[in-house]
Design a protein around this motif. Sequence first.
Motif, PDB file in Angstrom:
ATOM      1  N   CYS A 187      34.620 -57.592  54.327  1.00 34.79           N
ATOM      2  CA  CYS A 187      35.454 -57.731  52.790  1.00 34.79           C
ATOM      3  C   CYS A 187      36.408 -57.292  53.513  1.00 34.79           C
ATOM      4  N   ALA A 188      37.932 -58.094  53.088  1.00 39.28           N
ATOM      5  CA  ALA A 188      39.542 -57.342  52.972  1.00 39.28           C
ATOM      6  C   ALA A 188      40.264 -57.223  52.713  1.00 39.28           C
ATOM      7  N   ILE A 189      40.949 -56.290  52.264  1.00 41.34           N
ATOM      8  CA  ILE A 189      41.646 -55.812  51.514  1.00 41.34           C
ATOM      9  C   ILE A 189      43.320 -55.721  51.450  1.00 41.34           C
ATOM     10  N   LEU A 190      44.166 -56.958  50.788  1.00 43.43           N
ATOM     11  CA  LEU A 190      45.318 -56.812  50.918  1.00 43.43           C
ATOM     12  C   LEU A 190      46.672 -55.334  51.015  1.00 43.43           C
ATOM     13  N   THR A 191      46.801 -54.227  51.241  1.00 45.82           N
ATOM     14  CA  THR A 191      48.015 -53.920  50.675  1.00 45.82           C
ATOM     15  C   THR A 191      49.034 -53.983  50.135  1.00 45.82           C
ATOM     16  N   ALA A 192      49.620 -52.800  49.822  1.00 46.77           N
ATOM     17  CA  ALA A 192      50.733 -53.421  48.909  1.00 46.77           C
ATOM     18  C   ALA A 192      51.712 -54.016  49.995  1.00 46.77           C
ATOM     19  N   GLU A 193      51.813 -53.027  50.742  1.00 49.92           N
ATOM     20  CA  GLU A 193      52.700 -52.957  51.753  1.00 49.92           C
ATOM     21  C   GLU A 193      52.049 -54.163  53.004  1.00 49.92           C
ATOM     22  N   GLY A 194      51.179 -54.854  52.592  1.00 47.40           N
ATOM     23  CA  GLY A 194      51.123 -55.821  53.073  1.00 47.40           C
ATOM     24  C   GLY A 194      49.851 -55.884  54.631  1.00 47.40           C
ATOM     25  N   GLN A 195      49.791 -54.792  54.514  1.00 45.50           N
ATOM     26  CA  GLN A 195      48.421 -54.154  56.009  1.00 45.50           C
ATOM     27  C   GLN A 195      46.774 -54.452  55.217  1.00 45.50           C
ATOM     28  N   ILE A 196      46.258 -55.282  56.295  1.00 43.39           N
ATOM     29  CA  ILE A 196      44.914 -55.909  55.510  1.00 43.39           C
ATOM     30  C   ILE A 196      43.799 -54.566  56.406  1.00 43.39           C
ATOM     31  N   ILE A 197      43.249 -54.630  55.280  1.00 41.35           N
ATOM     32  CA  ILE A 197      42.280 -53.013  55.998  1.00 41.35           C
ATOM     33  C   ILE A 197      40.417 -54.128  55.258  1.00 41.35           C
ATOM     34  N   THR A 198      39.685 -53.883  56.473  1.00 36.78           N
ATOM     35  CA  THR A 198      38.876 -54.351  56.301  1.00 36.78           C
ATOM     36  C   THR A 198      36.802 -53.559  56.367  1.00 36.78           C
ATOM     37  N   GLY A 199      36.018 -54.092  55.907  1.00 38.17           N
ATOM     38  CA  GLY A 199      35.071 -53.457  56.080  1.00 38.17           C
ATOM     39  C   GLY A 199      33.707 -53.882  55.504  1.00 38.17           C
ATOM     40  N   CYS A 200      32.270 -52.886  55.808  1.00 35.70           N
ATOM     41  CA  CYS A 200      31.135 -54.185  55.141  1.00 35.70           C
ATOM     42  C   CYS A 200      29.977 -53.417  54.682  1.00 35.70           C
ATOM     43  N   ASN A 201      29.065 -54.171  53.662  1.00 36.50           N
ATOM     44  CA  ASN A 201      28.397 -53.362  52.841  1.00 36.50           C
ATOM     45  C   ASN A 201      26.884 -52.297  54.130  1.00 36.50           C
ATOM     46  N   VAL A 202      26.716 -51.257  53.781  1.00 32.85           N
ATOM     47  CA  VAL A 202      26.246 -50.327  54.862  1.00 32.85           C
ATOM     48  C   VAL A 202      25.373 -50.154  53.859  1.00 32.85           C
ATOM     49  N   GLU A 203      23.446 -50.503  54.157  1.00 33.54           N
ATOM     50  CA  GLU A 203      22.803 -50.446  53.339  1.00 33.54           C
ATOM     51  C   GLU A 203      21.706 -48.769  54.869  1.00 33.54           C
ATOM     52  N   ASN A 204      20.606 -48.255  53.672  1.00 33.32           N
ATOM     53  CA  ASN A 204      20.018 -47.350  54.039  1.00 33.32           C
ATOM     54  C   ASN A 204      18.742 -47.060  53.363  1.00 33.32           C
ATOM     55  N   SER A 205      17.957 -46.484  53.785  1.00 33.12           N
ATOM     56  CA  SER A 205      16.263 -47.181  53.386  1.00 33.12           C
ATOM     57  C   SER A 205      15.944 -46.409  52.243  1.00 33.12           C
ATOM     58  N   SER A 206      17.203 -45.233  51.939  1.00 31.75           N
ATOM     59  CA  SER A 206      16.877 -44.789  50.844  1.00 31.75           C
ATOM     60  C   SER A 206      17.836 -45.593  49.777  1.00 31.75           C
ATOM     61  N   PHE A 207      17.613 -46.421  49.068  1.00 28.74           N
ATOM     62  CA  PHE A 207      18.954 -47.788  48.125  1.00 28.74           C
ATOM     63  C   PHE A 207      19.511 -47.330  47.969  1.00 28.74           C
ATOM     64  N   GLY A 208      19.718 -45.946  47.654  1.00 29.42           N
ATOM     65  CA  GLY A 208      20.472 -45.490  45.978  1.00 29.42           C
ATOM     66  C   GLY A 208      21.594 -45.427  47.153  1.00 29.42           C
ATOM     67  N   LEU A 209      21.590 -44.826  47.784  1.00 35.75           N
ATOM     68  CA  LEU A 209      22.392 -44.440  49.629  1.00 35.75           C
ATOM     69  C   LEU A 209      23.825 -45.738  50.203  1.00 35.75           C
ATOM     70  N   THR A 210      23.104 -46.840  49.633  1.00 37.95           N
ATOM     71  CA  THR A 210      23.351 -47.975  50.184  1.00 37.95           C
ATOM     72  C   THR A 210      25.119 -48.499  49.766  1.00 37.95           C
ATOM     73  N   ILE A 211      25.588 -48.304  50.291  1.00 36.51           N
ATOM     74  CA  ILE A 211      27.275 -49.153  50.463  1.00 36.51           C
ATOM     75  C   ILE A 211      28.159 -49.993  49.675  1.00 36.51           C
ATOM     76  N   CYS A 212      28.358 -50.751  49.086  1.00 41.18           N
ATOM     77  CA  CYS A 212      28.826 -52.317  49.328  1.00 41.18           C
ATOM     78  C   CYS A 212      30.212 -52.270  49.912  1.00 41.18           C
ATOM     79  N   ALA A 213      30.348 -53.892  50.132  1.00 43.23           N
ATOM     80  CA  ALA A 213      31.736 -54.068  50.674  1.00 43.23           C
ATOM     81  C   ALA A 213      32.515 -53.365  50.764  1.00 43.23           C
ATOM     82  N   GLU A 214      33.102 -53.877  49.707  1.00 43.40           N
ATOM     83  CA  GLU A 214      33.767 -53.409  48.656  1.00 43.40           C
ATOM     84  C   GLU A 214      34.376 -52.386  49.025  1.00 43.40           C
TER      85      GLU A 214
END
Length: 139
Positions: free
Chosen positions: A36-63
């Motif tokens: 995922c990449a997000i464009l801020t109002a100031e024009g900066q781009i910040i990125t992220g990705c999904n991070v899974e966990n063996s305890s599936f409820g703790l997984t976090i999506c890229a967004e």
Amino acid sequence: MATDDLSEDQKSELFKLAKDASKLSYSPYSRFPVGCAILTAEGQIITGCNVENSSFGLTICAERTTICKAISEGKKQFKAIAVHAPAGGLTYPCGACRQFIYEFGPTIWIYVVDQEDKYTKSMIKELLPNGFMLSDHIK
């Protein structure tokens, strides 16, 4: 429909960075990397990705990873978000991510992009009609 007013260069950079971020995914269980990449109002781009966990409820999506990273860097206003999953096709934000995005404004543009830079775009309010916002809770 309102225009997103992003230049072709901005879209290209947003898509490239979302693709690059998908390569950093930690997804040993699903084997479904998402960037995922997000464009801020100031024009900066910040990125992220999904991070899974063996305890599936703790997984976090890229967004959500990307938004949390942006917030931790002091950014709270966003123009557009690009989401990419290299497994093929167009992969839209899940329901939890839609609400997470909506929190920061109903008019944020969501681009869902594939390997060939084919994409769809929608405002988050189109993907999540009647989402909740801070202003709904504080009068």
